[in-house]
Design a protein around this motif. Structure first.
Motif, PDB file in Angstrom:
ATOM      1  N   PRO B 243      26.215  44.815  -6.388  1.00 39.80           N
ATOM      2  CA  PRO B 243      26.609  46.229  -6.250  1.00 39.80           C
ATOM      3  C   PRO B 243      25.567  47.186  -6.839  1.00 39.80           C
ATOM      4  O   PRO B 243      25.362  48.275  -6.301  1.00 39.80           O
ATOM      5  CB  PRO B 243      27.918  46.306  -7.044  1.00 39.80           C
ATOM      6  CG  PRO B 243      28.440  44.920  -7.051  1.00 39.80           C
ATOM      7  CD  PRO B 243      27.241  44.030  -7.090  1.00 39.80           C
ATOM      8  N   ILE B 244      24.904  46.772  -7.930  1.00 39.51           N
ATOM      9  CA  ILE B 244      23.879  47.634  -8.522  1.00 39.51           C
ATOM     10  C   ILE B 244      22.718  47.790  -7.547  1.00 39.51           C
ATOM     11  O   ILE B 244      22.243  48.896  -7.279  1.00 39.51           O
ATOM     12  CB  ILE B 244      23.369  47.048  -9.859  1.00 39.51           C
ATOM     13  CG1 ILE B 244      24.529  46.848 -10.831  1.00 39.51           C
ATOM     14  CG2 ILE B 244      22.308  47.953 -10.469  1.00 39.51           C
ATOM     15  CD1 ILE B 244      24.118  46.231 -12.152  1.00 39.51           C
ATOM     16  N   VAL B 245      22.295  46.643  -6.998  1.00 40.17           N
ATOM     17  CA  VAL B 245      21.204  46.659  -6.023  1.00 40.17           C
ATOM     18  C   VAL B 245      21.584  47.566  -4.849  1.00 40.17           C
ATOM     19  O   VAL B 245      20.815  48.435  -4.433  1.00 40.17           O
ATOM     20  CB  VAL B 245      20.915  45.225  -5.534  1.00 40.17           C
ATOM     21  CG1 VAL B 245      19.920  45.249  -4.386  1.00 40.17           C
ATOM     22  CG2 VAL B 245      20.392  44.366  -6.675  1.00 40.17           C
ATOM     23  N   ALA B 246      22.810  47.373  -4.351  1.00 46.72           N
ATOM     24  CA  ALA B 246      23.269  48.146  -3.198  1.00 46.72           C
ATOM     25  C   ALA B 246      23.304  49.636  -3.519  1.00 46.72           C
ATOM     26  O   ALA B 246      22.866  50.468  -2.722  1.00 46.72           O
ATOM     27  CB  ALA B 246      24.659  47.665  -2.780  1.00 46.72           C
ATOM     28  N   ALA B 247      23.828  49.971  -4.706  1.00 53.94           N
ATOM     29  CA  ALA B 247      23.985  51.379  -5.080  1.00 53.94           C
ATOM     30  C   ALA B 247      22.626  52.048  -5.238  1.00 53.94           C
ATOM     31  O   ALA B 247      22.415  53.172  -4.773  1.00 53.94           O
ATOM     32  CB  ALA B 247      24.797  51.494  -6.369  1.00 53.94           C
ATOM     33  N   ILE B 248      21.697  51.343  -5.878  1.00 57.98           N
ATOM     34  CA  ILE B 248      20.366  51.925  -6.075  1.00 57.98           C
ATOM     35  C   ILE B 248      19.654  52.054  -4.729  1.00 57.98           C
ATOM     36  O   ILE B 248      19.027  53.064  -4.443  1.00 57.98           O
ATOM     37  CB  ILE B 248      19.544  51.072  -7.065  1.00 57.98           C
ATOM     38  CG1 ILE B 248      20.135  51.220  -8.464  1.00 57.98           C
ATOM     39  CG2 ILE B 248      18.073  51.488  -7.049  1.00 57.98           C
ATOM     40  CD1 ILE B 248      19.508  50.328  -9.498  1.00 57.98           C
ATOM     41  N   PHE B 249      19.829  51.051  -3.883  1.00 56.16           N
ATOM     42  CA  PHE B 249      19.220  51.081  -2.560  1.00 56.16           C
ATOM     43  C   PHE B 249      19.753  52.272  -1.754  1.00 56.16           C
ATOM     44  O   PHE B 249      19.002  53.006  -1.122  1.00 56.16           O
ATOM     45  CB  PHE B 249      19.495  49.772  -1.828  1.00 56.16           C
ATOM     46  CG  PHE B 249      18.847  49.678  -0.483  1.00 56.16           C
ATOM     47  CD1 PHE B 249      17.514  49.322  -0.368  1.00 56.16           C
ATOM     48  CD2 PHE B 249      19.578  49.947   0.668  1.00 56.16           C
ATOM     49  CE1 PHE B 249      16.913  49.253   0.870  1.00 56.16           C
ATOM     50  CE2 PHE B 249      18.977  49.870   1.912  1.00 56.16           C
ATOM     51  CZ  PHE B 249      17.645  49.525   2.014  1.00 56.16           C
ATOM     52  N   GLY B 250      21.051  52.452  -1.779  1.00 58.42           N
ATOM     53  CA  GLY B 250      21.655  53.513  -0.967  1.00 58.42           C
ATOM     54  C   GLY B 250      21.505  54.894  -1.575  1.00 58.42           C
ATOM     55  O   GLY B 250      21.547  55.898  -0.876  1.00 58.42           O
ATOM     56  N   GLY B 251      21.356  54.950  -2.883  1.00 55.93           N
ATOM     57  CA  GLY B 251      21.282  56.240  -3.584  1.00 55.93           C
ATOM     58  C   GLY B 251      22.483  56.419  -4.487  1.00 55.93           C
ATOM     59  O   GLY B 251      23.510  56.931  -4.047  1.00 55.93           O
ATOM     60  N   TYR B 252      22.360  55.987  -5.737  1.00 53.10           N
ATOM     61  CA  TYR B 252      23.559  55.914  -6.580  1.00 53.10           C
ATOM     62  C   TYR B 252      24.008  57.280  -7.097  1.00 53.10           C
ATOM     63  O   TYR B 252      25.085  57.404  -7.654  1.00 53.10           O
ATOM     64  CB  TYR B 252      23.351  54.930  -7.735  1.00 53.10           C
ATOM     65  CG  TYR B 252      22.645  55.479  -8.950  1.00 53.10           C
ATOM     66  CD1 TYR B 252      21.280  55.697  -8.932  1.00 53.10           C
ATOM     67  CD2 TYR B 252      23.348  55.787 -10.120  1.00 53.10           C
ATOM     68  CE1 TYR B 252      20.629  56.199 -10.035  1.00 53.10           C
ATOM     69  CE2 TYR B 252      22.701  56.283 -11.223  1.00 53.10           C
ATOM     70  CZ  TYR B 252      21.341  56.494 -11.172  1.00 53.10           C
ATOM     71  OH  TYR B 252      20.703  57.006 -12.262  1.00 53.10           O
ATOM     72  N   ARG B 253      23.189  58.321  -6.866  1.00 55.57           N
ATOM     73  CA  ARG B 253      23.620  59.654  -7.286  1.00 55.57           C
ATOM     74  C   ARG B 253      24.477  60.335  -6.216  1.00 55.57           C
ATOM     75  O   ARG B 253      25.034  61.395  -6.439  1.00 55.57           O
ATOM     76  CB  ARG B 253      22.410  60.526  -7.599  1.00 55.57           C
ATOM     77  CG  ARG B 253      21.690  60.099  -8.868  1.00 55.57           C
ATOM     78  CD  ARG B 253      21.848  61.149  -9.951  1.00 55.57           C
ATOM     79  NE  ARG B 253      21.216  60.728 -11.186  1.00 55.57           N
ATOM     80  CZ  ARG B 253      21.877  60.309 -12.244  1.00 55.57           C
ATOM     81  NH1 ARG B 253      23.200  60.252 -12.231  1.00 55.57           N
ATOM     82  NH2 ARG B 253      21.249  59.954 -13.333  1.00 55.57           N
ATOM     83  N   THR B 254      24.540  59.713  -5.027  1.00 56.18           N
ATOM     84  CA  THR B 254      25.366  60.283  -3.972  1.00 56.18           C
ATOM     85  C   THR B 254      26.689  59.521  -3.917  1.00 56.18           C
ATOM     86  O   THR B 254      26.797  58.413  -4.438  1.00 56.18           O
ATOM     87  CB  THR B 254      24.667  60.165  -2.609  1.00 56.18           C
ATOM     88  OG1 THR B 254      24.488  58.778  -2.314  1.00 56.18           O
ATOM     89  CG2 THR B 254      23.298  60.818  -2.634  1.00 56.18           C
TER      90      THR B 254
END
Lengths: 246, 317
Positions: B243-254
């Motif tokens: 999930p961390i990888v996914a969130a950072i990949f997608g843009g975790y501030r959005t």
């Protein structure tokens, strides 16, 4: 009356305030002056519960504040305008002011207080949609003051509002403080600009090395003697004991 | 942007089952990607709003999975009731994390990492309840509601998509509320936020609870999707890292970035990279992530938005 009695406070192993006692009568502006490292900012933070106290007490109208959490202080009528402004840089001016009225009862009066603050600081109205991080030093100080006023505090604690600002801005800020005082707000002003602080204050405390070394009515202060104490010049040492017991 | 996100979801409801519904393998991958997406959204809510980077969401995922499996099997609780209850149980267990909220940055991350390990060990050792490392099999499947079989691939997909939409709406709602503004202010100066009357510890606790609930619910659904649990799987570090990888990949501030990131990287990894390099395909994923962090640290979604804006002629939106 905001009353500080025998307060001892500090940061873990490092103690900063050594059993200080100060009285801040309601409706007055009390100035706390003193050189760097005197413990002035620590005193304000200790009153707000941001710095742990190990001894002594703080009370407002006899109501103890010492064990209350920092986030409770706004509801109890205290506001701190911190050293270095501490505005929320990534948020707009208006969001910063909105944060100043966070507790529910204050949120209800948000619109009215927003107008009041914009009335006091027209610059903030112009910049309401701008990020706080992009403001000049003077504007940021005004924003910090505006945020503090959004909760309609009975007691306003202000930490070095003139720091790093142009004289014309400093005068503007002191004019605002004078106006607030006339409206009956109790103000505790920590300031290095001794002359300007004395011109506005009713009472004065001089602190040095974590202790109160002078407590006087502003009108009675002998500025030369004050400076001798301030800078710990030769010959002033003998006066310290007298001053404390006045 | 918000409207387009909801529109996109609505299209997914119809188009994905129609297009891929017949392909069980593909729908299985989509379902798995939504599981990762759910945890990624929960992780990003705590990380972005709460300002706390967690390396231990496997704990909530595993607790939710085991709670729902045991509730439905040992107590006969209906599956659709066991799932939200499992979310609440994950919240209950997250209470043990509260002391760690006083820690900041890497200290919080380390504490929660250790916390997740404790649960893997507990699940292994408490054999009377969890059957230890032997695992639990024959966990009940998702039920049939009004003639619609939720245990089919399409049913699982629709349930997970609905949960994901609910999570995203909740996240967006919190972010736009005055609590969301306070949480943003806390990133700048927690002291200044407390001074204006925000109980910052309570607010962070709530973010932990919401995040733990979402993660527990997703863990529970996953248990009923795969029908088998063992401690090394349910509390696997992968549930913390992916999930961390996914969130950072997608843009975790959005808000939507982590969900989109999860679906994209999971499907690209399984369908493209795996076809290219059958063993060790994660190495390509790792390289892509490293490049993203170097050249587009804000993630995929902001990258696409900027590209879109430039294509429209560089006019300021």
């Amino acid at each position: 009356m905001l009353k500080v009695e025998n307060l001892r406070a500090g940061y873990g192993a490092i103690n900063v305030l050594w059993d200080v006692s100060l009285n801040f009568p309601l409706g007055e502006l009390t100035a706390i002056i003193g050189p760097n490292g005197a413990g002035k900012s620590t005193l304000l933070k200790a009153v707000m519960g941001l710095v742990p106290t190990t001894q002594g007490s703080v009370s407002l109208d006899g109501y103890p504040l010492t064990d209350r959490a920092t986030w409770d202080m706004a509801s109890l009528g205290l506001a701190l305008i911190p050293e270095g402004r501490m505005v929320f840089r990534d948020m707009t001016v208006e969001e910063n002011l909105t944060m100043g009225a966070f507790p529910k009862p204050h949120r209800a009066a948000l619109g009215r207080n927003l107008e009041r603050v914009f009335g006091l600081f027209p610059k903030l109205r112009e910049r309401r949609r701008q990020l706080a991080g992009s403001l000049s030093g003077g504007e940021a100080q005004m924003l910090a003051m505006g945020r503090g006023l959004m909760s309609e505090p009975r007691v306003l604690l202000i930490d070095e509002p003139s720091l790093g600002l142009a004289p014309v801005i400093v005068r503007e800020i002191f004019d605002i403080l004078r106006g607030l005082k006339q409206q009956g707000v109790t103000i505790v002003l920590v300031e290095q600009n001794t002359r300007m602080a004395l011109g506005l204050a009713d009472g004065v405390y001089l602190m040095r090395a974590g202790r109160v070394i002078l407590a006087e009515r502003a009108a009675a202060v002998d500025i030369d003697r004050l400076h001798d104490l301030y800078f710990a010049r030769e010959g002033a040492a003998g006066d310290v004991a007298d001053a404390v017991f006045k | 942007m918000r409207r387009s996100a909801y529109l996109f979801l609505a299209v997914c409801y119809v188009v994905v089952p129609l297009a891929f519904g017949g392909n069980n393998y593909l729908m299985g991958l989509v379902v798995s990607s939504l599981i990762v997406a759910g945890v990624a959204v929960a992780w990003a809510l705590l990380g972005n709003l709460g300002g706390m980077v967690s390396f231990g969401h496997a704990a909530f995922f595993g607790v939710g999975a085991y709670a729902s499996a045991l509730l439905s099997m040992k107590l006969g609780v209906p599956v659709l009731l066991a799932i939200p209850l499992a979310g609440l149980i994950a919240v209950l267990f997250s209470v043990a994390m509260l002391p760690a909220l006083r820690l900041s940055g890497p200290y919080f991350a380390l504490a929660i990492l250790a916390y997740a390990q404790i649960f893997r060990i507990l699940a292994t050792e408490m054999e009377f309840l969890t059957h230890g490392s032997g695992g639990i099999s024959q966990i009940p499947v998702l039920p049939t509601i009004a003639g619609f079989d939720l245990s089919s691939r399409t049913g699982q997909f629709l349930l997970l998509l609905t949960l994901l939409a609910a999570f995203l709406a909740t996240y967006d709602l919190i972010r736009r509320s005055h609590y969301g503004i306070a949480l943003r202010a806390m990133h700048d100066s927690e002291d200044a936020t407390r001074v204006v009357g925000v109980n910052s510890v309570l607010l962070k606790s709530w973010m932990l609870f919401v995040s733990a609930f979402m993660t527990g619910v997703i863990g529970a659904v996953n248990a009923h999707v795969i029908n088998f649990l063992e401690p090394d799987y349910a509390f696997s570090g992968g549930w913390s890292v992916l999930p961390i990888v996914a969130a950072i990949f997608g843009g975790y501030r959005t808000v939507t970035g982590p969900a989109i990131g999860a679906v994209v990287i999971y499907l690209v990894d399984q369908l493209v990279f795996k076809a290219l390099v059958s063993t060790g395909h994660q190495i390509i994923l790792g390289s892509v992530l490293a490049l993203m962090i170097l050249f587009a640290p804000d993630g995929l979604l902001p990258l696409l938005r900027n590209a879109l804006r430039r294509m429209r002629g560089g006019s300021h939106a």
